[in-house]
Design a protein around this motif. Structure first.
Motif, PDB file in Angstrom:
ATOM      1  N   LEU A 257       0.829  -1.202   0.000  1.00 27.82           N
ATOM      2  CA  LEU A 257       0.000   0.000   0.000  1.00 27.82           C
ATOM      3  C   LEU A 257       0.868   1.257   0.000  1.00 27.82           C
ATOM      4  N   PHE A 258       1.902   1.294   0.851  1.00 27.51           N
ATOM      5  CA  PHE A 258       2.757   2.480   0.912  1.00 27.51           C
ATOM      6  C   PHE A 258       3.475   2.721  -0.426  1.00 27.51           C
ATOM      7  N   LEU A 259       3.915   1.645  -1.069  1.00 26.67           N
ATOM      8  CA  LEU A 259       4.582   1.783  -2.361  1.00 26.67           C
ATOM      9  C   LEU A 259       3.592   2.197  -3.441  1.00 26.67           C
ATOM     10  N   LYS A 260       2.414   1.591  -3.434  1.00 31.92           N
ATOM     11  CA  LYS A 260       1.434   1.924  -4.472  1.00 31.92           C
ATOM     12  C   LYS A 260       0.950   3.360  -4.323  1.00 31.92           C
ATOM     13  N   PHE A 261       0.907   3.875  -3.111  1.00 32.70           N
ATOM     14  CA  PHE A 261       0.589   5.290  -2.915  1.00 32.70           C
ATOM     15  C   PHE A 261       1.533   6.157  -3.742  1.00 32.70           C
ATOM     16  N   ALA A 262       2.827   5.885  -3.654  1.00 30.12           N
ATOM     17  CA  ALA A 262       3.813   6.681  -4.394  1.00 30.12           C
ATOM     18  C   ALA A 262       3.707   6.439  -5.895  1.00 30.12           C
ATOM     19  N   ILE A 263       3.602   5.177  -6.286  1.00 27.29           N
ATOM     20  CA  ILE A 263       3.530   4.832  -7.706  1.00 27.29           C
ATOM     21  C   ILE A 263       2.318   5.475  -8.373  1.00 27.29           C
ATOM     22  N   SER A 264       1.252   5.671  -7.609  1.00 30.89           N
ATOM     23  CA  SER A 264       0.016   6.169  -8.192  1.00 30.89           C
ATOM     24  C   SER A 264       0.077   7.642  -8.570  1.00 30.89           C
ATOM     25  N   HIS A 265       1.083   8.365  -8.106  1.00 32.74           N
ATOM     26  CA  HIS A 265       1.236   9.747  -8.571  1.00 32.74           C
ATOM     27  C   HIS A 265       1.769   9.711 -10.000  1.00 32.74           C
ATOM     28  N   PRO A 266       1.150  10.406 -10.934  1.00 29.97           N
ATOM     29  CA  PRO A 266       1.541  10.287 -12.345  1.00 29.97           C
ATOM     30  C   PRO A 266       2.936  10.783 -12.668  1.00 29.97           C
ATOM     31  N   ALA A 267       3.533  11.580 -11.789  1.00 32.72           N
ATOM     32  CA  ALA A 267       4.887  12.066 -12.042  1.00 32.72           C
ATOM     33  C   ALA A 267       5.954  11.038 -11.695  1.00 32.72           C
ATOM     34  N   VAL A 268       5.599  10.033 -10.908  1.00 31.43           N
ATOM     35  CA  VAL A 268       6.587   9.094 -10.369  1.00 31.43           C
ATOM     36  C   VAL A 268       6.973   8.047 -11.408  1.00 31.43           C
ATOM     37  N   THR A 269       8.271   7.864 -11.573  1.00 35.99           N
ATOM     38  CA  THR A 269       8.802   6.865 -12.500  1.00 35.99           C
ATOM     39  C   THR A 269       9.011   5.531 -11.796  1.00 35.99           C
ATOM     40  N   ALA A 270       9.617   5.562 -10.604  1.00 29.58           N
ATOM     41  CA  ALA A 270       9.865   4.321  -9.854  1.00 29.58           C
ATOM     42  C   ALA A 270      10.089   4.637  -8.390  1.00 29.58           C
ATOM     43  N   VAL A 271       9.757   3.679  -7.541  1.00 25.99           N
ATOM     44  CA  VAL A 271      10.085   3.740  -6.112  1.00 25.99           C
ATOM     45  C   VAL A 271      11.274   2.815  -5.876  1.00 25.99           C
ATOM     46  N   ILE A 272      12.076   3.141  -4.849  1.00 21.22           N
ATOM     47  CA  ILE A 272      13.312   2.371  -4.637  1.00 21.22           C
ATOM     48  C   ILE A 272      13.442   1.925  -3.181  1.00 21.22           C
ATOM     49  N   PRO A 273      12.533   1.095  -2.688  1.00 20.66           N
ATOM     50  CA  PRO A 273      12.621   0.624  -1.303  1.00 20.66           C
ATOM     51  C   PRO A 273      13.782  -0.344  -1.119  1.00 20.66           C
ATOM     52  N   ALA A 274      14.406  -0.265   0.044  1.00 18.73           N
ATOM     53  CA  ALA A 274      15.515  -1.167   0.356  1.00 18.73           C
ATOM     54  C   ALA A 274      15.035  -2.303   1.238  1.00 18.73           C
ATOM     55  N   THR A 275      15.558  -3.494   1.002  1.00 17.30           N
ATOM     56  CA  THR A 275      15.304  -4.627   1.896  1.00 17.30           C
ATOM     57  C   THR A 275      16.450  -5.614   1.786  1.00 17.30           C
ATOM     58  N   SER A 276      16.657  -6.361   2.848  1.00 14.03           N
ATOM     59  CA  SER A 276      17.663  -7.419   2.839  1.00 14.03           C
ATOM     60  C   SER A 276      17.024  -8.793   2.919  1.00 14.03           C
ATOM     61  N   ARG A 277      15.690  -8.848   2.757  1.00 10.55           N
ATOM     62  CA  ARG A 277      14.993 -10.126   2.878  1.00 10.55           C
ATOM     63  C   ARG A 277      14.259 -10.481   1.588  1.00 10.55           C
ATOM     64  N   PRO A 278      14.463 -11.686   1.080  1.00  9.55           N
ATOM     65  CA  PRO A 278      13.792 -12.104  -0.158  1.00  9.55           C
ATOM     66  C   PRO A 278      12.275 -12.067  -0.071  1.00  9.55           C
ATOM     67  N   ASP A 279      11.704 -12.463   1.070  1.00  4.92           N
ATOM     68  CA  ASP A 279      10.247 -12.459   1.175  1.00  4.92           C
ATOM     69  C   ASP A 279       9.697 -11.047   1.088  1.00  4.92           C
ATOM     70  N   ARG A 280      10.401 -10.093   1.673  1.00  2.76           N
ATOM     71  CA  ARG A 280       9.955  -8.701   1.575  1.00  2.76           C
ATOM     72  C   ARG A 280      10.158  -8.163   0.163  1.00  2.76           C
ATOM     73  N   GLN A 281      11.216  -8.588  -0.485  1.00  4.07           N
ATOM     74  CA  GLN A 281      11.424  -8.157  -1.865  1.00  4.07           C
ATOM     75  C   GLN A 281      10.286  -8.625  -2.761  1.00  4.07           C
ATOM     76  N   LEU A 282       9.891  -9.878  -2.597  1.00  4.90           N
ATOM     77  CA  LEU A 282       8.784 -10.412  -3.378  1.00  4.90           C
ATOM     78  C   LEU A 282       7.500  -9.647  -3.090  1.00  4.90           C
ATOM     79  N   ASP A 283       7.265  -9.337  -1.831  1.00  2.00           N
ATOM     80  CA  ASP A 283       6.082  -8.589  -1.442  1.00  2.00           C
ATOM     81  C   ASP A 283       6.089  -7.192  -2.064  1.00  2.00           C
TER      82      ASP A 283
END
Length: 306
Positions: A257-283
């Motif tokens: 939800l937090f990522l899609k909030f950012a992605i949903s703004h039409p000016a946004v090209t990409a979000v760049i969240p950091a994670t060190s866990r594969p399960d979170r990356q998949l999510d």
């Protein structure tokens, strides 16, 4: 309180457990075409909207359990269609870890590689750039950004020189807190840029008032950092149910939800969240598919987290 750095609390047990999971074999990972793509206005090139960062998460020792886990993170990322990875020479050795992992995994050609200049003189920038290329094990990058507007009047022209030499394809500037928005707006109005990188989240939406619309008007691509407010948003929603409409937008977690909030703004090209866990990356990748949020849904979230 969970923070982005706390995601480093990975163990060899988790690595082993995830090794038993067929993460790339999930339907989502197999079909990377599900990921939304956005065009870079300067070129028309398209990139997928969920990228990755390295701050905190890639600050590990080579060959450690955490290093092996990051290899799984990158496998999930690329198998799922990810492209943009953002790093910096002052992220505690993350450049060298990323460069080695990309080389070992054979992923460099699949990476839209973004890094930064964080220096206070031309000489320091030149030395830093040479070290960056060595650490990343590459001869060029896709995007070179002036980190947090640091000495940008001198460093932006240098980045443009590197672009003219074919050592980077795009140039830009970054910031990460509201105090930088006014200066970023002035730079956008007066300088030719390919990219900006800025923070934008449900509890820090100020960039949408001026900077994001201006970037869209100027034809400047936008990377979004701190979409989780360095993990603090997860503490705020602990134990809370997602909004009733989340399922309709294909959202199955607060991270999505937090990522899609950012992605949903039409000016946004990409979000760049950091994670060190594969399960979170998949999510996190799942935020890049399904319907975008409506203006009303985004406004509701801003009010909820104000």
């Amino acid at each position: 309180m969970p923070t982005r750095r706390s995601f480093l609390a990975a163990s060899a047990t988790l690595v082993a457990g995830l090794g038993c999971l067929n993460l790339p074999g999930t339907a989502f990972a197999q079909n990377s075409s599900n990921l939304l793509k956005r065009k870079i206005p300067a070129s028309g090139e398209s990139v997928t909207v969920v990228g990755a960062g390295t701050s905190g998460s890639f600050e590990v020792e080579a060959d450690s359990a955490q290093y092996q886990q990051l290899k799984q993170v990158l496998k999930v990322f690329f198998d799922g269609g990810g492209q943009v990875i953002d790093t910096s020479p002052n992220y505690g050795g993350a450049d060298a870890i990323l460069g080695r992992l990309l080389e070992e995994g054979g992923w460099r050609a699949s990476t839209f590689l973004a890094t930064k200049i964080a220096a206070d003189s031309r000489a320091a920038a030149e030395a830093q750039w040479a070290g960056t290329l060595r650490s990343l094990r590459t001869d060029k990058v896709d995007l070179l950004q002036i980190h947090n507007l640091r000495d940008w009047q001198r460093q932006l022209p240098y980045a443009r020189e590197l672009k003219a030499q074919g050592l980077t394809r795009y140039v830009g500037v970054t910031h990460y807190v509201d105090s930088g928005l006014d200066e970023l707006e002035r730079i956008l109005r007066n300088e030719a840029l390919d990219f900006i990188q800025i923070h934008y989240s449900v509890n820090s939406p100020a960039a949408a008032r001026t900077v994001l619309p201006l970037a869209q008007d100027k034809g400047v691509a936008v990377l979004i950092n701190r979409a989780f407010d360095d993990g603090r948003l997860f503490a705020r929603v602990k134990g809370q149910a997602l909004p009733a409409w989340a399922g309709e937008a294909g959202i199955g977690s607060w991270a999505q939800l937090f990522l899609k909030f950012a992605i949903s703004h039409p000016a946004v090209t990409a979000v760049i969240p950091a994670t060190s866990r594969p399960d979170r990356q998949l999510d996190q990748l799942k935020a890049g598919s399904g319907p975008l949020l409506s203006d009303a849904q985004r406004d509701q979230l801003i009010k909820q987290f104000a």
